[in-house]
Write a protein that holds these residues in place. Structure first.
Motif, PDB file in Angstrom:
ATOM      1  N   UNK A 156       6.132  -0.725   3.948  1.00  0.00           N
ATOM      2  CA  UNK A 156       6.210  -2.340   4.219  1.00  0.00           C
ATOM      3  C   UNK A 156       6.174  -2.714   3.687  1.00  0.00           C
ATOM      4  N   UNK A 157       5.032  -3.504   3.676  1.00  0.00           N
ATOM      5  CA  UNK A 157       4.210  -4.382   3.222  1.00  0.00           C
ATOM      6  C   UNK A 157       4.594  -4.325   1.788  1.00  0.00           C
ATOM      7  N   UNK A 158       4.150  -3.416   0.844  1.00  0.00           N
ATOM      8  CA  UNK A 158       4.610  -2.941  -0.070  1.00  0.00           C
ATOM      9  C   UNK A 158       5.763  -4.146  -0.984  1.00  0.00           C
ATOM     10  N   UNK A 159       6.548  -3.990   0.060  1.00  0.00           N
ATOM     11  CA  UNK A 159       8.339  -4.352  -0.220  1.00  0.00           C
ATOM     12  C   UNK A 159       9.459  -5.575   0.720  1.00  0.00           C
ATOM     13  N   UNK A 160       8.029  -5.899   1.595  1.00  0.00           N
ATOM     14  CA  UNK A 160       8.505  -7.084   2.209  1.00  0.00           C
ATOM     15  C   UNK A 160       9.893  -6.553   3.155  1.00  0.00           C
ATOM     16  N   UNK A 161       9.957  -5.636   3.133  1.00  0.00           N
ATOM     17  CA  UNK A 161      11.194  -5.190   4.030  1.00  0.00           C
ATOM     18  C   UNK A 161      10.134  -5.463   4.872  1.00  0.00           C
TER      19      UNK A 161
ATOM     20  N   UNK B 112      10.914  -2.361   7.960  1.00  0.00           N
ATOM     21  CA  UNK B 112      11.074  -0.943   8.212  1.00  0.00           C
ATOM     22  C   UNK B 112      10.107  -0.201   7.481  1.00  0.00           C
ATOM     23  N   UNK B 113      10.140   1.035   7.545  1.00  0.00           N
ATOM     24  CA  UNK B 113       9.744   2.377   6.663  1.00  0.00           C
ATOM     25  C   UNK B 113      10.720   2.665   5.905  1.00  0.00           C
ATOM     26  N   UNK B 114      12.134   2.442   7.261  1.00  0.00           N
ATOM     27  CA  UNK B 114      13.197   2.801   6.191  1.00  0.00           C
ATOM     28  C   UNK B 114      14.017   2.192   4.555  1.00  0.00           C
ATOM     29  N   UNK B 115      13.459   0.792   5.379  1.00  0.00           N
ATOM     30  CA  UNK B 115      14.141  -0.077   4.454  1.00  0.00           C
ATOM     31  C   UNK B 115      13.755  -0.350   3.456  1.00  0.00           C
TER      32      UNK B 115
ATOM     33  N   UNK C  39       1.195  -1.489   0.251  1.00  0.00           N
ATOM     34  CA  UNK C  39      -0.395  -0.009   0.082  1.00  0.00           C
ATOM     35  C   UNK C  39       0.876   1.418   0.491  1.00  0.00           C
ATOM     36  N   UNK C  40       0.484   2.103  -1.079  1.00  0.00           N
ATOM     37  CA  UNK C  40       1.205   3.248  -0.786  1.00  0.00           C
ATOM     38  C   UNK C  40       0.356   4.346  -0.176  1.00  0.00           C
ATOM     39  N   UNK C  41       0.852   5.300   0.913  1.00  0.00           N
ATOM     40  CA  UNK C  41       0.088   6.094   1.439  1.00  0.00           C
ATOM     41  C   UNK C  41       0.839   7.436   1.068  1.00  0.00           C
ATOM     42  N   UNK C  42      -0.266   8.499   0.860  1.00  0.00           N
ATOM     43  CA  UNK C  42       0.324   9.166   0.134  1.00  0.00           C
ATOM     44  C   UNK C  42      -0.343  10.942   1.732  1.00  0.00           C
ATOM     45  N   UNK C  43       0.957  11.787   1.928  1.00  0.00           N
ATOM     46  CA  UNK C  43       0.706  12.353   2.723  1.00  0.00           C
ATOM     47  C   UNK C  43       0.488  13.978   1.914  1.00  0.00           C
ATOM     48  N   UNK C  44       0.586  14.838   2.782  1.00  0.00           N
ATOM     49  CA  UNK C  44       0.626  16.179   2.587  1.00  0.00           C
ATOM     50  C   UNK C  44       1.585  16.438   1.680  1.00  0.00           C
ATOM     51  N   UNK C  45       3.351  15.306   2.120  1.00  0.00           N
ATOM     52  CA  UNK C  45       4.118  16.244   1.497  1.00  0.00           C
ATOM     53  C   UNK C  45       5.079  15.224   0.843  1.00  0.00           C
ATOM     54  N   UNK C  46       4.702  13.944   0.900  1.00  0.00           N
ATOM     55  CA  UNK C  46       5.530  13.034  -0.378  1.00  0.00           C
ATOM     56  C   UNK C  46       4.557  11.564  -0.027  1.00  0.00           C
ATOM     57  N   UNK C  47       4.812  10.709  -0.919  1.00  0.00           N
ATOM     58  CA  UNK C  47       3.950   9.376  -1.091  1.00  0.00           C
ATOM     59  C   UNK C  47       4.552   8.001  -0.732  1.00  0.00           C
ATOM     60  N   UNK C  48       4.643   7.499   0.488  1.00  0.00           N
ATOM     61  CA  UNK C  48       5.588   6.586   1.231  1.00  0.00           C
ATOM     62  C   UNK C  48       4.850   5.266   0.877  1.00  0.00           C
TER      63      UNK C  48
ATOM     64  N   UNK D 256      12.424   0.856  -2.351  1.00  0.00           N
ATOM     65  CA  UNK D 256      11.853   1.450  -3.451  1.00  0.00           C
ATOM     66  C   UNK D 256      12.702   2.250  -4.076  1.00  0.00           C
ATOM     67  N   UNK D 257      14.302   2.872  -3.671  1.00  0.00           N
ATOM     68  CA  UNK D 257      14.435   3.879  -4.931  1.00  0.00           C
ATOM     69  C   UNK D 257      15.184   2.621  -5.762  1.00  0.00           C
ATOM     70  N   UNK D 258      16.126   1.574  -5.185  1.00  0.00           N
ATOM     71  CA  UNK D 258      15.943   1.260  -5.747  1.00  0.00           C
ATOM     72  C   UNK D 258      15.817   0.016  -6.636  1.00  0.00           C
TER      73      UNK D 258
END
Length: 102
Positions: A13-18, A20-23, A1-10, A28-30
């Protein structure tokens, strides 16, 4: 799931298998970089196919055969030396794409 906030789209972790949010952000970047690389690789393969078609046409027009097996062996060796056994498989696929089945 992608969460959109006022300043960014994040990406969560469930989307990537990670775990933590940082991982998830790193993954996502990679993945975006891999997607861009894949697009470039596909473009290069298409360019290789076009160049191969020019070579084949010149060879056939001059009375030669469509395929030069000694050249294909050079290509196979080059990929094998650079990438090992999977490189040979990759080279076979590229050769098939560029000349069709013989």
């Amino acid at each position: 799931m992608t969460v959109t906030t006022a300043d960014s789209t994040r990406t969560t972790p469930a989307d990537t298998g990670a775990r933590t949010a940082e991982a998830a952000d790193v993954i996502t970047g990679a993945r975006e970089r891999i997607d861009a690389l894949d697009d470039r690789i596909i473009g290069l393969i298409q360019e290789r196919m076009a160049v191969s078609a020019v070579i084949q046409e010149a060879r056939i027009t001059s009375g030669g055969r469509r395929v030069n097996l000694s050249r294909e062996m050079e290509v196979l060796g080059h990929y094998s030396e650079a990438l090992g056994k999977p490189g040979t498989t990759l080279a076979m696929t590229l050769l098939e794409l560029c000349r069709g089945r013989v």
